[in-house]
Design a protein around this motif. Structure first.
Motif, mmCIF file in Angstrom:
data_model
loop_
_atom_site.group_PDB
_atom_site.id
_atom_site.type_symbol
_atom_site.label_atom_id
_atom_site.label_comp_id
_atom_site.label_asym_id
_atom_site.label_seq_id
_atom_site.Cartn_x
_atom_site.Cartn_y
_atom_site.Cartn_z
ATOM 1 N N CYS A 106 44.116 -14.540 -10.482
ATOM 2 C CA CYS A 106 45.214 -13.942 -11.240
ATOM 3 C C CYS A 106 45.907 -14.955 -12.142
ATOM 4 O O CYS A 106 46.284 -14.632 -13.267
ATOM 5 C CB CYS A 106 46.235 -13.337 -10.281
ATOM 6 S SG CYS A 106 45.572 -12.053 -9.191
ATOM 7 N N SER A 107 46.104 -16.172 -11.642
ATOM 8 C CA SER A 107 46.899 -17.149 -12.389
ATOM 9 C C SER A 107 46.073 -18.128 -13.214
ATOM 10 O O SER A 107 46.603 -18.736 -14.146
ATOM 11 C CB SER A 107 47.797 -17.937 -11.428
ATOM 12 O OG SER A 107 47.033 -18.612 -10.456
ATOM 13 N N PRO A 111 42.956 -12.893 -18.187
ATOM 14 C CA PRO A 111 43.549 -12.986 -19.526
ATOM 15 C C PRO A 111 44.805 -12.135 -19.703
ATOM 16 O O PRO A 111 45.500 -12.270 -20.709
ATOM 17 C CB PRO A 111 42.425 -12.488 -20.441
ATOM 18 C CG PRO A 111 41.629 -11.567 -19.582
ATOM 19 C CD PRO A 111 41.680 -12.147 -18.201
ATOM 20 N N ILE A 112 45.110 -11.259 -18.738
ATOM 21 C CA ILE A 112 46.329 -10.467 -18.813
ATOM 22 C C ILE A 112 47.529 -11.269 -18.324
ATOM 23 O O ILE A 112 48.682 -10.974 -18.684
ATOM 24 C CB ILE A 112 46.179 -9.168 -17.990
ATOM 25 C CG1 ILE A 112 45.065 -8.299 -18.590
ATOM 26 C CG2 ILE A 112 47.475 -8.379 -17.935
ATOM 27 C CD1 ILE A 112 45.348 -7.813 -20.000
ATOM 28 N N ASN A 113 47.290 -12.316 -17.536
ATOM 29 C CA ASN A 113 48.386 -13.118 -16.991
ATOM 30 C C ASN A 113 49.312 -13.695 -18.063
ATOM 31 O O ASN A 113 50.540 -13.638 -17.906
ATOM 32 C CB ASN A 113 47.839 -14.229 -16.100
ATOM 33 C CG ASN A 113 48.903 -15.174 -15.598
ATOM 34 O OD1 ASN A 113 49.058 -16.287 -16.107
ATOM 35 N ND2 ASN A 113 49.655 -14.729 -14.610
ATOM 36 N N PRO A 114 48.795 -14.253 -19.168
ATOM 37 C CA PRO A 114 49.718 -14.737 -20.206
ATOM 38 C C PRO A 114 50.584 -13.627 -20.802
ATOM 39 O O PRO A 114 51.726 -13.876 -21.211
ATOM 40 C CB PRO A 114 48.779 -15.329 -21.272
ATOM 41 C CG PRO A 114 47.528 -15.664 -20.535
ATOM 42 C CD PRO A 114 47.392 -14.613 -19.477
ATOM 43 N N ARG A 195 57.994 -8.339 -13.526
ATOM 44 C CA ARG A 195 56.749 -8.748 -12.868
ATOM 45 C C ARG A 195 56.096 -7.561 -12.152
ATOM 46 O O ARG A 195 55.476 -7.693 -11.097
ATOM 47 C CB ARG A 195 56.996 -9.892 -11.880
ATOM 48 C CG ARG A 195 57.466 -11.188 -12.543
ATOM 49 C CD ARG A 195 57.215 -12.364 -11.634
ATOM 50 N NE ARG A 195 57.709 -13.622 -12.135
ATOM 51 C CZ ARG A 195 57.107 -14.405 -13.023
ATOM 52 N NH1 ARG A 195 55.960 -14.025 -13.542
ATOM 53 N NH2 ARG A 195 57.637 -15.544 -13.400
ATOM 54 N N GLY A 196 56.238 -6.399 -12.748
ATOM 55 C CA GLY A 196 55.779 -5.182 -12.094
ATOM 56 C C GLY A 196 54.272 -5.031 -12.031
ATOM 57 O O GLY A 196 53.737 -4.596 -11.015
ATOM 58 N N TRP A 197 53.578 -5.372 -13.120
ATOM 59 C CA TRP A 197 52.138 -5.122 -13.165
ATOM 60 C C TRP A 197 51.383 -5.982 -12.162
ATOM 61 O O TRP A 197 50.710 -5.460 -11.260
ATOM 62 C CB TRP A 197 51.592 -5.340 -14.580
ATOM 63 C CG TRP A 197 50.108 -5.151 -14.636
ATOM 64 C CD1 TRP A 197 49.152 -6.101 -14.722
ATOM 65 C CD2 TRP A 197 49.412 -3.898 -14.571
ATOM 66 N NE1 TRP A 197 47.903 -5.546 -14.716
ATOM 67 C CE2 TRP A 197 48.035 -4.188 -14.624
ATOM 68 C CE3 TRP A 197 49.832 -2.570 -14.470
ATOM 69 C CZ2 TRP A 197 47.061 -3.187 -14.583
ATOM 70 C CZ3 TRP A 197 48.859 -1.569 -14.421
ATOM 71 C CH2 TRP A 197 47.493 -1.890 -14.481
ATOM 72 N N CYS A 198 51.472 -7.296 -12.310
ATOM 73 C CA CYS A 198 50.711 -8.193 -11.433
ATOM 74 C C CYS A 198 51.252 -8.179 -10.000
ATOM 75 O O CYS A 198 50.489 -8.270 -9.039
ATOM 76 C CB CYS A 198 50.751 -9.625 -11.966
ATOM 77 S SG CYS A 198 49.940 -9.840 -13.568
ATOM 78 N N CYS A 262 50.501 -15.522 -2.661
ATOM 79 C CA CYS A 262 50.654 -16.726 -3.488
ATOM 80 C C CYS A 262 49.477 -16.837 -4.450
ATOM 81 O O CYS A 262 48.317 -16.718 -4.048
ATOM 82 C CB CYS A 262 50.740 -17.968 -2.606
ATOM 83 S SG CYS A 262 50.880 -19.521 -3.530
ATOM 84 N N THR A 263 49.769 -17.101 -5.718
ATOM 85 C CA THR A 263 48.722 -17.208 -6.734
ATOM 86 C C THR A 263 48.290 -18.646 -6.994
ATOM 87 O O THR A 263 47.442 -18.887 -7.846
ATOM 88 C CB THR A 263 49.193 -16.594 -8.070
ATOM 89 O OG1 THR A 263 50.253 -17.389 -8.609
ATOM 90 C CG2 THR A 263 49.664 -15.161 -7.879
ATOM 91 N N ASN A 264 48.868 -19.602 -6.279
ATOM 92 C CA ASN A 264 48.559 -21.022 -6.505
ATOM 93 C C ASN A 264 48.729 -21.404 -7.976
ATOM 94 O O ASN A 264 47.931 -22.162 -8.531
ATOM 95 C CB ASN A 264 47.130 -21.356 -6.052
ATOM 96 C CG ASN A 264 47.019 -21.526 -4.542
ATOM 97 O OD1 ASN A 264 48.026 -21.742 -3.866
ATOM 98 N ND2 ASN A 264 45.824 -21.422 -4.012
#
Length: 303
Positions: A106-107, A111-114, A195-198, A262-264
């Motif tokens: 995720c992190s 590519p959706i994270n940014p 931060r709803g989506w992720c 946790c996404t590290n």
């Protein structure tokens, strides 16, 4: 609470570490996201086919197959009979993320994270209210629905609307309506649910969280005794509920952040001016407490 909570998030870390030092892991994540995206675009854009396909399924240098295990799970439930190379690719990806931490995807890759990070940044700058916050386990229900719909319809359900895959295809064949989907996710995080989506809805994040539940790579609040209550780590963490058990733990409690949420991402490490946090592995539960002294060696004891 400390008076430092009134300072802008990360300001003290910037003063101590410098701007780059206070954004090191963020910059590395952005570089990683650009790198993985570029690998897939080299072929269709420049004819350099090191990697062909998308994050859903690809082949590297014409040899190494990589398959999204969530796509594979949907395919199997839909009654499809995948090729051996696709199964092999899914096992490879599954093993890697089970080892290093599922939500690293995720992190560090997605590519959706940014897009969602940008929405959160603007949300904070505009001082918007927190908004609607669905339960965090909602994404598990969404994941269950995705798998159920795949089983009932014979279709790999999530790939019909998956913004990650659609963004990849859009960059190759033209964005078209994909811009609308990306904008919808941005506006959802900005105006509807912070931060709803992720954090609450994405079934991909839910899946990789389950995959990495026992992963080796972890963040540790090893220097938690040095915490000055600035609260910056809570402000920047995309899953800030994971911090308290490690940071506020009682004597004898592990300093490791063990939650699969946790996404590290490393942002807690970046913004901490007193270096409370560090990357380590799940078997390293050492604590650095005030008054600790080095263990005397044999020569010292003999003396």
């Amino acid at each position: 609470m400390s008076a430092k909570t009134k300072l802008p998030t990360g300001q003290e870390a910037i003063a101590v570490k410098g701007w780059i030092g206070a954004h090191k892991w963020l910059l590395l994540r952005r570089a990683s996201q650009v790198f993985f995206l570029a690998l897939f675009l080299l072929g269709p854009w420049f004819g350099i086919w090191w990697v062909s396909g998308t994050l859903a399924g690809s082949r590297t240098f014409g040899v190494l197959p990589l398959t999204d295990p969530l796509v594979m799970a949907q395919s199997l439930l839909a009654g499809h009979r995948p090729e051996l190379t696709a199964l092999t690719g899914a096992v490879i990806v599954l093993a890697v993320y089970a080892l290093i931490g599922g939500r690293v995807y995720c992190s560090w890759v997605c590519p959706i994270n940014p897009v969602t990070d940008a929405a959160h940044w603007l949300h904070d700058r505009l001082g918007l209210p927190k908004g609607w916050q669905p339960k965090r386990h909602t994404r598990l229900w969404v994941l269950g629905m995705v798998l159920l719909v795949s089983a009932l319809t014979g279709v790999i359900a999530w790939e019909v609307v998956n913004p990650i895959t659609m963004l990849h295809r859009g960059l190759v064949f033209g964005m078209g309506a994909t811009w609308g989907l990306v904008a919808a996710i941005f506006l959802f995080d900005l105006l509807v649910a912070r931060r709803g989506w992720c954090g609450h809805l994405c079934p991909v994040g839910a899946f990789y969280g389950l995959v990495g539940a026992k992963s080796l790579v972890r963040v540790s609040a090893r220097q938690r005794s040095a915490c000055d209550d600035c609260m910056d780590c809570f402000a920047v963490c995309p899953e800030n509920h994971v911090i308290s058990p490690a940071l506020r733990g009682k004597q004898g409690d592990t300093p490791l952040i063990l939650s699969p949420d946790c996404t590290n991402c490393g942002r807690c490490i970046d913004v901490c001016s007193v270096d409370v946090f560090t990357f380590t592995h799940r078997f390293d539960d050492r604590l650095s407490e005030p008054g600790d002294t080095a263990t005397p060696n044999v020569a010292d004891k003999a003396a």
